[in-house]
Scaffold this motif. Structure first.
Motif, mmCIF file in Angstrom:
data_model
loop_
_atom_site.group_PDB
_atom_site.id
_atom_site.type_symbol
_atom_site.label_atom_id
_atom_site.label_comp_id
_atom_site.label_asym_id
_atom_site.label_seq_id
_atom_site.Cartn_x
_atom_site.Cartn_y
_atom_site.Cartn_z
ATOM 1 N N ILE A 23 7.973 -16.371 -13.444
ATOM 2 C CA ILE A 23 7.486 -15.753 -14.681
ATOM 3 C C ILE A 23 6.044 -16.176 -14.951
ATOM 4 O O ILE A 23 5.202 -15.350 -15.321
ATOM 5 C CB ILE A 23 8.406 -16.117 -15.861
ATOM 6 C CG1 ILE A 23 9.758 -15.428 -15.691
ATOM 7 C CG2 ILE A 23 7.778 -15.739 -17.184
ATOM 8 C CD1 ILE A 23 10.821 -15.930 -16.635
ATOM 9 N N GLY A 24 5.742 -17.452 -14.749
ATOM 10 C CA GLY A 24 4.375 -17.930 -14.926
ATOM 11 C C GLY A 24 3.410 -17.267 -13.965
ATOM 12 O O GLY A 24 2.296 -16.884 -14.346
ATOM 13 N N GLY A 25 3.817 -17.119 -12.720
ATOM 14 C CA GLY A 25 2.975 -16.432 -11.740
ATOM 15 C C GLY A 25 2.777 -14.975 -12.079
ATOM 16 O O GLY A 25 1.681 -14.421 -11.904
ATOM 17 N N TRP A 26 3.840 -14.334 -12.599
ATOM 18 C CA TRP A 26 3.749 -12.928 -12.996
ATOM 19 C C TRP A 26 2.745 -12.758 -14.136
ATOM 20 O O TRP A 26 1.917 -11.848 -14.109
ATOM 21 C CB TRP A 26 5.131 -12.430 -13.401
ATOM 22 C CG TRP A 26 5.194 -10.969 -13.632
ATOM 23 C CD1 TRP A 26 5.398 -9.996 -12.689
ATOM 24 C CD2 TRP A 26 5.059 -10.291 -14.877
ATOM 25 N NE1 TRP A 26 5.394 -8.775 -13.281
ATOM 26 C CE2 TRP A 26 5.176 -8.908 -14.634
ATOM 27 C CE3 TRP A 26 4.839 -10.724 -16.181
ATOM 28 C CZ2 TRP A 26 5.095 -7.968 -15.630
ATOM 29 C CZ3 TRP A 26 4.745 -9.777 -17.186
ATOM 30 C CH2 TRP A 26 4.880 -8.416 -16.907
ATOM 31 N N ILE A 27 2.813 -13.638 -15.110
ATOM 32 C CA ILE A 27 1.889 -13.579 -16.247
ATOM 33 C C ILE A 27 0.452 -13.842 -15.776
ATOM 34 O O ILE A 27 -0.488 -13.151 -16.181
ATOM 35 C CB ILE A 27 2.312 -14.567 -17.342
ATOM 36 C CG1 ILE A 27 3.620 -14.106 -17.985
ATOM 37 C CG2 ILE A 27 1.223 -14.734 -18.402
ATOM 38 C CD1 ILE A 27 4.261 -15.133 -18.898
ATOM 39 N N THR A 49 -2.096 -6.268 -9.575
ATOM 40 C CA THR A 49 -0.797 -5.609 -9.709
ATOM 41 C C THR A 49 0.072 -5.769 -8.464
ATOM 42 O O THR A 49 1.288 -5.811 -8.577
ATOM 43 C CB THR A 49 -0.970 -4.118 -10.015
ATOM 44 O OG1 THR A 49 -1.777 -3.520 -9.002
ATOM 45 C CG2 THR A 49 -1.620 -3.929 -11.368
ATOM 46 N N GLY A 50 -0.521 -5.862 -7.285
ATOM 47 C CA GLY A 50 0.263 -6.019 -6.056
ATOM 48 C C GLY A 50 1.066 -7.313 -6.054
ATOM 49 O O GLY A 50 2.292 -7.292 -5.886
ATOM 50 N N PRO A 51 0.409 -8.463 -6.228
ATOM 51 C CA PRO A 51 1.156 -9.715 -6.291
ATOM 52 C C PRO A 51 2.120 -9.770 -7.478
ATOM 53 O O PRO A 51 3.176 -10.402 -7.398
ATOM 54 C CB PRO A 51 0.079 -10.783 -6.433
ATOM 55 C CG PRO A 51 -1.134 -10.180 -5.835
ATOM 56 C CD PRO A 51 -1.036 -8.720 -6.151
ATOM 57 N N GLN A 52 1.788 -9.079 -8.551
ATOM 58 C CA GLN A 52 2.682 -9.059 -9.709
ATOM 59 C C GLN A 52 3.985 -8.324 -9.370
ATOM 60 O O GLN A 52 5.070 -8.778 -9.729
ATOM 61 C CB GLN A 52 1.981 -8.394 -10.889
ATOM 62 C CG GLN A 52 2.658 -8.634 -12.204
ATOM 63 C CD GLN A 52 1.852 -8.100 -13.366
ATOM 64 O OE1 GLN A 52 1.020 -7.208 -13.202
ATOM 65 N NE2 GLN A 52 2.084 -8.644 -14.535
ATOM 66 N N TRP A 53 3.889 -7.225 -8.638
ATOM 67 C CA TRP A 53 5.102 -6.526 -8.203
ATOM 68 C C TRP A 53 5.879 -7.363 -7.196
ATOM 69 O O TRP A 53 7.117 -7.348 -7.188
ATOM 70 C CB TRP A 53 4.757 -5.173 -7.593
ATOM 71 C CG TRP A 53 4.519 -4.122 -8.623
ATOM 72 C CD1 TRP A 53 3.318 -3.588 -8.991
ATOM 73 C CD2 TRP A 53 5.504 -3.503 -9.445
ATOM 74 N NE1 TRP A 53 3.496 -2.673 -9.993
ATOM 75 C CE2 TRP A 53 4.838 -2.596 -10.284
ATOM 76 C CE3 TRP A 53 6.879 -3.628 -9.552
ATOM 77 C CZ2 TRP A 53 5.502 -1.814 -11.219
ATOM 78 C CZ3 TRP A 53 7.544 -2.849 -10.488
ATOM 79 C CH2 TRP A 53 6.863 -1.959 -11.303
ATOM 80 N N ALA A 54 5.189 -8.091 -6.336
ATOM 81 C CA ALA A 54 5.873 -8.952 -5.375
ATOM 82 C C ALA A 54 6.673 -10.035 -6.088
ATOM 83 O O ALA A 54 7.818 -10.318 -5.736
ATOM 84 C CB ALA A 54 4.859 -9.579 -4.410
ATOM 85 N N LEU A 55 6.086 -10.626 -7.123
ATOM 86 C CA LEU A 55 6.790 -11.639 -7.902
ATOM 87 C C LEU A 55 7.969 -11.043 -8.655
ATOM 88 O O LEU A 55 8.978 -11.713 -8.876
ATOM 89 C CB LEU A 55 5.847 -12.324 -8.878
ATOM 90 C CG LEU A 55 4.935 -13.373 -8.271
ATOM 91 C CD1 LEU A 55 3.871 -13.774 -9.272
ATOM 92 C CD2 LEU A 55 5.738 -14.574 -7.841
#
Length: 63
Positions: A18-22, A30-36
């Motif tokens: 969740i911290g990494g997503w934020i 957005t790419g790494p956010q979707w991966a997380l």
């Protein structure tokens, strides 16, 4: 692995995801956010699905 340790690890992994997503959202990545979004729950689920490796004397290794 005891239930309390497994639960604690699950909470820590979920909080890290969740911290990494934020943080990735803050950086507009957005790419790494979707991966997380997919890998975070997968990591938590894998803690509960896959068994812990147990070694015994028949393997030739001590515990």
């Amino acid at each position: 692995m005891p239930f309390t340790i497994k639960l604690g690890l699950s909470v820590m992994v979920a909080l890290a995801a969740i911290g990494g997503w934020i943080y990735m959202g803050y950086l507009n990545q957005t790419g790494p956010q979707w991966a997380l979004t997919f890998l975070g729950p997968f990591a938590v689920g894998s803690l509960w699905i896959f068994p812990e490796v147990m070694r015994n004397k028949a393997d030739g290794r001590a515990k």
